[in-house]
Design a protein around this motif. Structure first.
Motif, PDB file in Angstrom:
ATOM      1  N   LEU A 214      12.239 -18.932 -42.033  1.00 27.44           N
ATOM      2  CA  LEU A 214      12.220 -17.978 -43.137  1.00 27.44           C
ATOM      3  C   LEU A 214      10.850 -18.081 -43.791  1.00 27.44           C
ATOM      4  N   THR A 215      10.131 -16.972 -43.847  1.00 23.51           N
ATOM      5  CA  THR A 215       8.765 -16.986 -44.348  1.00 23.51           C
ATOM      6  C   THR A 215       8.579 -15.955 -45.442  1.00 23.51           C
ATOM      7  N   TRP A 216       8.057 -16.419 -46.592  1.00 19.09           N
ATOM      8  CA  TRP A 216       7.645 -15.508 -47.653  1.00 19.09           C
ATOM      9  C   TRP A 216       6.146 -15.259 -47.513  1.00 19.09           C
ATOM     10  N   SER A 217       5.741 -14.008 -47.433  1.00 25.73           N
ATOM     11  CA  SER A 217       4.330 -13.671 -47.232  1.00 25.73           C
ATOM     12  C   SER A 217       3.885 -12.625 -48.247  1.00 25.73           C
ATOM     13  N   ASP A 218       2.685 -12.822 -48.791  1.00 28.31           N
ATOM     14  CA  ASP A 218       2.094 -11.787 -49.662  1.00 28.31           C
ATOM     15  C   ASP A 218       1.239 -10.830 -48.843  1.00 28.31           C
ATOM     16  N   GLU A 219       1.324 -10.973 -47.505  1.00 26.35           N
ATOM     17  CA  GLU A 219       0.611 -10.120 -46.556  1.00 26.35           C
ATOM     18  C   GLU A 219      -0.900 -10.154 -46.779  1.00 26.35           C
ATOM     19  N   ASN A 220      -1.366 -11.293 -47.299  1.00 26.30           N
ATOM     20  CA  ASN A 220      -2.801 -11.445 -47.525  1.00 26.30           C
ATOM     21  C   ASN A 220      -3.202 -12.893 -47.218  1.00 26.30           C
ATOM     22  N   THR A 221      -3.118 -13.759 -48.209  1.00 28.24           N
ATOM     23  CA  THR A 221      -3.588 -15.154 -48.067  1.00 28.24           C
ATOM     24  C   THR A 221      -2.464 -16.129 -47.793  1.00 28.24           C
ATOM     25  N   HIS A 222      -1.303 -15.894 -48.391  1.00 23.64           N
ATOM     26  CA  HIS A 222      -0.254 -16.903 -48.393  1.00 23.64           C
ATOM     27  C   HIS A 222       0.904 -16.569 -47.463  1.00 23.64           C
ATOM     28  N   SER A 223       1.286 -17.572 -46.682  1.00 18.20           N
ATOM     29  CA  SER A 223       2.450 -17.474 -45.797  1.00 18.20           C
ATOM     30  C   SER A 223       3.237 -18.752 -45.967  1.00 18.20           C
ATOM     31  N   VAL A 224       4.412 -18.650 -46.615  1.00 17.67           N
ATOM     32  CA  VAL A 224       5.179 -19.819 -47.017  1.00 17.67           C
ATOM     33  C   VAL A 224       6.381 -19.933 -46.087  1.00 17.67           C
ATOM     34  N   ARG A 225       6.279 -20.767 -45.072  1.00 17.35           N
ATOM     35  CA  ARG A 225       7.278 -20.829 -44.000  1.00 17.35           C
ATOM     36  C   ARG A 225       8.243 -21.985 -44.205  1.00 17.35           C
TER      37      ARG A 225
END
Length: 225
Positions: A214-225
């Motif tokens: 499960l990954t939260w992404s701001d579609e720029n710098t951050h990808s929180v997996r």
């Protein structure tokens, strides 16, 4: 079985300068990965003095890489060779540069750990639900036969205004639903957001562990997996 997967991360353990007797030697091995992780923790605490131990742990786990230096998925050692999974490396291989700016973190306080300790010592009731909802940056669902919903809360430690969208790689044989699928942080608003994850089994007997993400992404710098 507790709903807590292990290990958390993998780190290099090669040619570490270690004290031995009255001298120093270079050593390699699994336990030698600890100094690397400890050093990264010290650097993160220096960069973010107000971060709790849980925030630091979360930053390290959620930014770890599952890609090796050749640009391919990490393989586990052994015969036969296989792709590594969380039972081999947890969240992945530690990446200090990304960990210093994770975007979102999963935090806990001393009361959470104290209640968890009492649960493991069987001093409290209703511990199964509590442990499932412990705010860890990982989720494990032993013996999933129907459907289970768990809660997690993320704290924004990145840009004050940010929007994250979730991407799910569902484990084989399991339907995963995340609500909400998008979270937004605004100036003056709350820095924390709760979301729920529902796991629905496609069959009554799984017959082993399957892995997802499960990954939260701001579609720029951050990808929180």
């Amino acid at each position: 079985m507790l709903n807590i997967p292990a290990p958390d991360v993998a780190a290099p353990g090669v040619s570490i300068l270690a004290a031995k007797g009255n001298t120093y030697v270079f050593m390699s091995g699994t336990s030698m990965a600890c100094p690397h992780v400890s050093a990264v923790v010290a650097l993160l605490k220096s960069a973010h003095p107000d971060w709790s131990p849980a925030m630091i742990k979360s930053a390290i786990i959620t930014t770890a890489s599952v890609i090796d230096h050749f640009g391919v998925l990490i393989q586990a050692e052994g015969v036969p060779r296989k792709l590594a999974d969380p039972f081999d490396f947890g969240g992945g291989h530690i990446d200090p540069d990304k960990a210093v700016d994770p975007g979102l973190v999963y935090d806990m306080n001393a009361r959470d750990y104290n209640k968890f300790l009492n649960c493991t010592d069987e001093l409290l009731d209703n511990c199964k639900s509590y442990i499932s909802n412990l705010n860890l940056p990982s989720i494990a669902m032993p013996d999933l036969k129907d459907n289970i919903t768990v809660r997690r809360t993320v704290m924004n430690v990145g840009p004050v205004e940010a929007t994250y969208r979730v991407t799910v790689e569902a484990p084989t044989g399991v339907i995963v639903t995340v609500e909400p699928s998008m979270i937004s942080f605004t100036r003056g608003g709350s820095k924390s957001m709760m979301f729920t994850v529902m796991f629905t089994s496609r069959k009554r007997v799984q017959g082993g562990y399957t892995i997802g993400s499960l990954t939260w992404s701001d579609e720029n710098t951050h990808s929180v997996r």
